[in-house]
Design a protein around this motif. Structure first.
Motif, PDB file in Angstrom:
ATOM      1  N   ALA A   1       0.832  -1.197   0.000  1.00  0.00           N
ATOM      2  CA  ALA A   1       0.000   0.000   0.000  1.00  0.00           C
ATOM      3  C   ALA A   1       0.868   1.250   0.000  1.00  0.00           C
ATOM      4  O   ALA A   1       1.941   1.277   0.584  1.00  0.00           O
ATOM      5  CB  ALA A   1      -0.896   0.003   1.237  1.00  0.00           C
ATOM      6  N   CYS A   2       0.383   2.274  -0.681  1.00  0.00           N
ATOM      7  CA  CYS A   2       1.075   3.555  -0.671  1.00  0.00           C
ATOM      8  C   CYS A   2       0.640   4.329   0.570  1.00  0.00           C
ATOM      9  O   CYS A   2      -0.546   4.519   0.796  1.00  0.00           O
ATOM     10  CB  CYS A   2       0.725   4.349  -1.924  1.00  0.00           C
ATOM     11  SG  CYS A   2       1.433   5.997  -1.914  1.00  0.00           S
ATOM     12  N   ARG A   3       1.615   4.744   1.372  1.00  0.00           N
ATOM     13  CA  ARG A   3       1.257   5.431   2.616  1.00  0.00           C
ATOM     14  C   ARG A   3       0.792   6.861   2.362  1.00  0.00           C
ATOM     15  O   ARG A   3       0.261   7.512   3.240  1.00  0.00           O
ATOM     16  CB  ARG A   3       2.454   5.457   3.572  1.00  0.00           C
ATOM     17  CG  ARG A   3       2.601   4.153   4.321  1.00  0.00           C
ATOM     18  CD  ARG A   3       3.339   4.364   5.609  1.00  0.00           C
ATOM     19  NE  ARG A   3       2.613   5.262   6.491  1.00  0.00           N
ATOM     20  CZ  ARG A   3       3.181   5.963   7.453  1.00  0.00           C
ATOM     21  NH1 ARG A   3       4.465   5.885   7.646  1.00  0.00           N
ATOM     22  NH2 ARG A   3       2.464   6.746   8.222  1.00  0.00           N
ATOM     23  N   ARG A   4       1.050   7.370   1.169  1.00  0.00           N
ATOM     24  CA  ARG A   4       0.658   8.743   0.918  1.00  0.00           C
ATOM     25  C   ARG A   4      -0.730   8.840   0.325  1.00  0.00           C
ATOM     26  O   ARG A   4      -1.545   9.620   0.780  1.00  0.00           O
ATOM     27  CB  ARG A   4       1.658   9.418  -0.011  1.00  0.00           C
ATOM     28  CG  ARG A   4       1.445  10.902  -0.126  1.00  0.00           C
ATOM     29  CD  ARG A   4       2.306  11.490  -1.188  1.00  0.00           C
ATOM     30  NE  ARG A   4       3.717  11.325  -0.896  1.00  0.00           N
ATOM     31  CZ  ARG A   4       4.410  12.134  -0.114  1.00  0.00           C
ATOM     32  NH1 ARG A   4       3.825  13.148   0.451  1.00  0.00           N
ATOM     33  NH2 ARG A   4       5.684  11.932   0.090  1.00  0.00           N
ATOM     34  N   CYS A   5      -1.021   8.028  -0.694  1.00  0.00           N
ATOM     35  CA  CYS A   5      -2.303   8.200  -1.378  1.00  0.00           C
ATOM     36  C   CYS A   5      -3.230   7.009  -1.178  1.00  0.00           C
ATOM     37  O   CYS A   5      -4.317   6.981  -1.725  1.00  0.00           O
ATOM     38  CB  CYS A   5      -2.090   8.467  -2.859  1.00  0.00           C
ATOM     39  SG  CYS A   5      -1.532   7.033  -3.782  1.00  0.00           S
ATOM     40  N   ALA A   6      -2.796   5.994  -0.393  1.00  0.00           N
ATOM     41  CA  ALA A   6      -3.640   4.867   0.004  1.00  0.00           C
ATOM     42  C   ALA A   6      -3.951   3.897  -1.129  1.00  0.00           C
ATOM     43  O   ALA A   6      -4.789   3.022  -0.974  1.00  0.00           O
ATOM     44  CB  ALA A   6      -4.940   5.347   0.665  1.00  0.00           C
TER      45      ALA A   6
ATOM     46  N   THR B   1       7.479   1.899  -6.810  1.00  0.00           N
ATOM     47  CA  THR B   1       7.015   3.286  -6.840  1.00  0.00           C
ATOM     48  C   THR B   1       5.518   3.323  -7.111  1.00  0.00           C
ATOM     49  O   THR B   1       5.006   2.538  -7.898  1.00  0.00           O
ATOM     50  CB  THR B   1       7.712   4.098  -7.961  1.00  0.00           C
ATOM     51  OG1 THR B   1       9.050   3.650  -8.069  1.00  0.00           O
ATOM     52  CG2 THR B   1       7.682   5.571  -7.659  1.00  0.00           C
ATOM     53  N   CYS B   2       4.842   4.236  -6.438  1.00  0.00           N
ATOM     54  CA  CYS B   2       3.404   4.392  -6.651  1.00  0.00           C
ATOM     55  C   CYS B   2       3.197   5.269  -7.889  1.00  0.00           C
ATOM     56  O   CYS B   2       3.689   6.383  -7.946  1.00  0.00           O
ATOM     57  CB  CYS B   2       2.763   5.018  -5.425  1.00  0.00           C
ATOM     58  SG  CYS B   2       1.028   5.420  -5.652  1.00  0.00           S
ATOM     59  N   ASP B   3       2.445   4.740  -8.840  1.00  0.00           N
ATOM     60  CA  ASP B   3       2.230   5.481 -10.078  1.00  0.00           C
ATOM     61  C   ASP B   3       1.289   6.659  -9.901  1.00  0.00           C
ATOM     62  O   ASP B   3       1.303   7.593 -10.676  1.00  0.00           O
ATOM     63  CB  ASP B   3       1.605   4.541 -11.132  1.00  0.00           C
ATOM     64  CG  ASP B   3       2.663   4.071 -12.109  1.00  0.00           C
ATOM     65  OD1 ASP B   3       3.830   4.445 -11.904  1.00  0.00           O
ATOM     66  OD2 ASP B   3       2.314   3.351 -13.060  1.00  0.00           O
ATOM     67  N   ARG B   4       0.450   6.574  -8.892  1.00  0.00           N
ATOM     68  CA  ARG B   4      -0.531   7.632  -8.720  1.00  0.00           C
ATOM     69  C   ARG B   4       0.120   8.885  -8.155  1.00  0.00           C
ATOM     70  O   ARG B   4      -0.081   9.981  -8.639  1.00  0.00           O
ATOM     71  CB  ARG B   4      -1.639   7.159  -7.795  1.00  0.00           C
ATOM     72  CG  ARG B   4      -2.718   8.205  -7.589  1.00  0.00           C
ATOM     73  CD  ARG B   4      -3.551   7.883  -6.383  1.00  0.00           C
ATOM     74  NE  ARG B   4      -4.742   7.111  -6.722  1.00  0.00           N
ATOM     75  CZ  ARG B   4      -5.530   6.572  -5.806  1.00  0.00           C
ATOM     76  NH1 ARG B   4      -5.239   6.691  -4.528  1.00  0.00           N
ATOM     77  NH2 ARG B   4      -6.587   5.898  -6.153  1.00  0.00           N
ATOM     78  N   CYS B   5       0.956   8.714  -7.103  1.00  0.00           N
ATOM     79  CA  CYS B   5       1.493   9.911  -6.450  1.00  0.00           C
ATOM     80  C   CYS B   5       3.015  10.003  -6.544  1.00  0.00           C
ATOM     81  O   CYS B   5       3.592  11.014  -6.169  1.00  0.00           O
ATOM     82  CB  CYS B   5       1.050   9.964  -4.989  1.00  0.00           C
ATOM     83  SG  CYS B   5       1.830   8.720  -3.971  1.00  0.00           S
ATOM     84  N   GLY B   6       3.670   8.948  -7.024  1.00  0.00           N
ATOM     85  CA  GLY B   6       5.117   9.017  -7.195  1.00  0.00           C
ATOM     86  C   GLY B   6       5.920   8.719  -5.948  1.00  0.00           C
ATOM     87  O   GLY B   6       7.130   8.915  -5.936  1.00  0.00           O
TER      88      GLY B   6
END
Ligand SMILES: [Zn+2]
Ligand SMILES: [Zn+2]
Lengths: 211, 214
Positions: free
Chosen positions: A18-23, A32-37
């Motif tokens: 899970a991305c801790r920034r954008c969930a 790397t999270c593609d949504r928020c980087g």
């Protein structure tokens, strides 16, 4: 208050990260999270090293912050210096008990409590704990929320030093403790921010099965 | 509100949301405007959309920038003791550490915490949200901008500064006559607006919009 039947499934248990920034969730292994980087870590164990490093510098800076003067007050050729605790005692003896308590809480109780709390949380994820995850998470939340407020005393010094510049009648200058105190607050904030609270909850799974 | 954890098992990833604080999975469903989706076990607010949030946040952010300019330009506080008087602006407070060698770094921090960071965050939020309101794709770099705006959040300390003022004033109120300048009231309003703007921003909605429109 644990309602029966509410089994929580974590992203890690489902093989997701899970991305801790954008969930957003991604398949495990992605970095790397593609949504928020943001960088993705399922559990950021390395974060604990950062927590300890920031915490230690924070504590080191807090020691001179209490030994050196926070304020240098000059009134009619008389110069006096006051430390954090000394200043609070001064206020209390002059009848400003409420403000003395505010200063003591913001500059002594909160910082020391924060050191203990962060240290405890960082230790607690490594070994079985008596406190339940829910309580530890609440502790983490309080530390994260309240840490910034220790900065009050630095701002008080800044305002007084800017304002009280009245020739020989009265003048206030900041003392060296102002900077070490500010650094201590900044470093402990960084320690709290570095902590990955998901580590708190991981044990709960094993605890549940052993129970 | 019923974000049944069981359902999270075999949902497509796009409809799944993980609690950033405890990693619990939920079915991401947009709650009613004004409603919110909360993590069952750690009570972190996951989704909390507000009516016309983008437009209101942009308006509030513009107000923050304008008020901050005013709050740094106009006199903030003044003191008067035995005929001697002095006035200080918000910037003077930050620059109070300037004369003492390495104390300068503290001036930089204080100016950053109470003036620069709140303004920079407001500007970044305007940059991110304006194209979204217009229904267009995000402007270049919007994602990095919003990341920074979120990272700077704990370092925006205007509200702590105003409480610091209250403490400082009670320390000298018995020794001096205190005058409140227009900047003081601007700053007080500013603090309320910053808190309000932050409470209206729903990260999840914004990230989703940034993703879909890019
Ligand atoms: Zn992300
Ligand atoms: Zn949670």
């Amino acid at each position: 208050m644990e309602s029966p039947g509410t089994e929580i499934l974590t992203a890690r248990e489902r093989g997701l990260v899970a991305c801790r920034r954008c969930a957003k969730v991604w398949p495990m292994g992605r970095d790397t999270c593609d949504r928020c980087g943001s960088a993705l870590h399922s559990r950021d164990w390395r974060s604990l090293q950062r927590v300890w490093a920031w915490l230690v510098v924070g504590i080191i800076c807090y020691i001179p912050a209490n030994l050196f003067p926070m304020l240098r007050t000059t009134m009619l050729f008389n110069t006096s210096e006051s430390t954090i605790v000394g200043g609070a005692i001064d206020l209390a003896t002059h009848g400003n008990l409420g403000i003395a308590v505010v200063i003591l809480v913001a500059s002594v109780v909160i910082p020391v409590g924060k050191f203990l709390a962060i240290g405890y949380l960082a230790l607690s994820v490594r070994r079985p704990e008596r406190l339940r995850p829910k309580q530890r998470h609440k502790l983490y939340h309080v530390v994260e929320f309240i840490g910034r407020w220790s900065m009050i005393d630095v701002f008080v010094v800044a305002i007084l030093s800017a304002l009280v510049q009245l020739n020989f009648a009265a003048s206030i200058r900041p003392g060296p403790a102002a900077i070490t105190f500010a650094l201590s607050v900044i470093f402990t904030m960084l320690a709290a921010i570095s902590f990955d609270p998901r580590l708190i909850w991981d044990k709960s799974g094993s605890e549940r099965t052993t129970r | 509100m019923d974000a049944g954890p069981h359902g999270a098992l075999d949902l497509p990833l796009d409809e799944t949301i993980a609690c950033p604080q405890c990693d619990a999975l939920y079915h991401a469903r947009m709650p009613q405007e004004g409603g919110r989706m909360v993590c069952h076990r750690c009570h972190t607010v996951l989704i909390a959309p507000k009516r016309n949030a983008y437009l209101r946040v942009i308006a509030l952010s513009l107000t923050i920038i304008i008020l901050m300019v005013g709050a740094t330009v106009f006199p903030f506080l003044g003191v008067n003791v035995m005929g001697f008087s002095n006035k200080a602006s918000v910037l003077d407070s930050a620059l109070a550490f300037l004369d003492g060698g390495w104390m300068i770094s503290l001036s930089v921090f204080v100016a950053g915490f109470i003036v620069m960071i709140p303004v920079i965050r407001a500007a970044m939020v305007i940059y991110v949200l304006t194209p979204l309101v217009a229904g267009r794709g995000p402007w270049p770099g919007a994602r990095a901008m919003f990341r920074w705006a979120e990272d700077l959040r704990p370092w925006s300390m205007a509200e702590i500064f105003i409480i610091g003022c209250a403490v400082a004033l009670t320390k000298i109120v018995s020794l001096a006559r205190i005058e409140f300048g227009p900047a003081f009231w601007m700053f007080a309003v500013l603090v309320v607006i910053i808190v309000l703007a932050d409470s209206l921003m729903d990260r999840w909605t914004i990230w989703k919009a940034l993703e879909q429109k890019s």
